[in-house]
Scaffold this motif. Sequence first.
Motif, short mmCIF file in Angstrom:
data_model
loop_
_atom_site.label_atom_id
_atom_site.label_comp_id
_atom_site.label_asym_id
_atom_site.label_seq_id
_atom_site.Cartn_x
_atom_site.Cartn_y
_atom_site.Cartn_z
N SER A 129 0.81 -1.22 0.00
CA SER A 129 0.00 0.00 0.00
C SER A 129 0.84 1.27 0.00
CB SER A 129 -0.97 0.00 1.18
OG SER A 129 -0.25 -0.02 2.40
N SER A 140 -1.78 7.93 3.20
CA SER A 140 -2.15 6.54 3.51
C SER A 140 -3.60 6.47 3.98
CB SER A 140 -1.21 5.95 4.57
OG SER A 140 -1.29 6.68 5.77
N LYS A 144 -6.37 4.22 2.10
CA LYS A 144 -7.08 3.21 2.88
C LYS A 144 -8.59 3.43 2.78
CE LYS A 144 -4.86 1.59 6.44
NZ LYS A 144 -4.25 1.44 7.74
N VAL A 147 -9.80 2.39 -0.75
CA VAL A 147 -9.82 0.93 -0.90
C VAL A 147 -10.99 0.34 -0.12
CG1 VAL A 147 -8.56 -1.19 -0.36
CG2 VAL A 147 -7.36 0.74 -1.42
N TYR A 155 -7.60 -4.75 1.65
CA TYR A 155 -6.30 -4.85 2.31
C TYR A 155 -6.11 -6.26 2.81
CZ TYR A 155 -4.85 0.01 2.37
OH TYR A 155 -4.41 1.24 2.01
N HIS A 158 -0.51 -5.23 4.85
CA HIS A 158 -0.14 -3.93 4.29
C HIS A 158 -0.19 -3.92 2.77
CE1 HIS A 158 1.02 -2.16 8.09
NE2 HIS A 158 1.61 -3.29 8.41
N ARG A 159 -0.75 -4.98 2.20
CA ARG A 159 -0.88 -5.08 0.75
C ARG A 159 -2.32 -4.82 0.33
NH1 ARG A 159 2.76 -7.43 -2.33
NH2 ARG A 159 1.22 -8.39 -3.72
N ILE A 160 -2.44 -4.29 -0.87
CA ILE A 160 -3.77 -4.15 -1.48
C ILE A 160 -3.86 -5.24 -2.52
CG2 ILE A 160 -5.33 -2.67 -2.79
CD1 ILE A 160 -3.70 -0.26 -1.71
#
Length: 176
Positions: A129, A140, A144, A147, A155, A158-160
């Motif tokens: 992310s 951020s 967030k 998303v 999420y 910490h990855r999308i």
Amino acid sequence: MNRIKVINEPSELVPMLRSVDSPVKRDVLKEVTLEWRTADEIEEKFGPEGREAIVFFEKMKLVETRWLSKDGGYPTKSYHTYYTSFSINAQWPVYEISDVLTAAMMSEEEYSVLEEKILAEVGKTGRFSGDVAEALGLTSTMLKSLVRRSVKMDYRGHRIELMKEERRERCPRSSS
């Protein structure tokens, strides 16, 4: 059972605000609060927008699911609200809450443009992310929030990553 959704992070407000942003979403949420309903029943009563609402609620983890068999037929996925109440811890810096409210309240057209940019950055395999936020020039908190508004990505740590297609409404037949 009483389940309380505790909102500690500002971006968690986005699904809450988006869950009641149209009369159909509000009515579908009320409907699945009262009793278990299938997606077909929701669509019959509220149209295609009702089915979209239930998919959105499932992604946002606002509903729980179970398989119900009616009239001796195949089991069908049914929905009911997961939480009976919400607790919001609302002490956040102005710059964070302004990002959250901007993401939640922006028009569908404006949001679609940003969502497509994020999806392009994420790709099919997902992406950290922080790298996506830097590439798009977003905070951020804004990333967030954007998303969390989407039904196409989510999420994972910490990855999308892209959401897997889990829209099958019928229980798979057993292979006996």
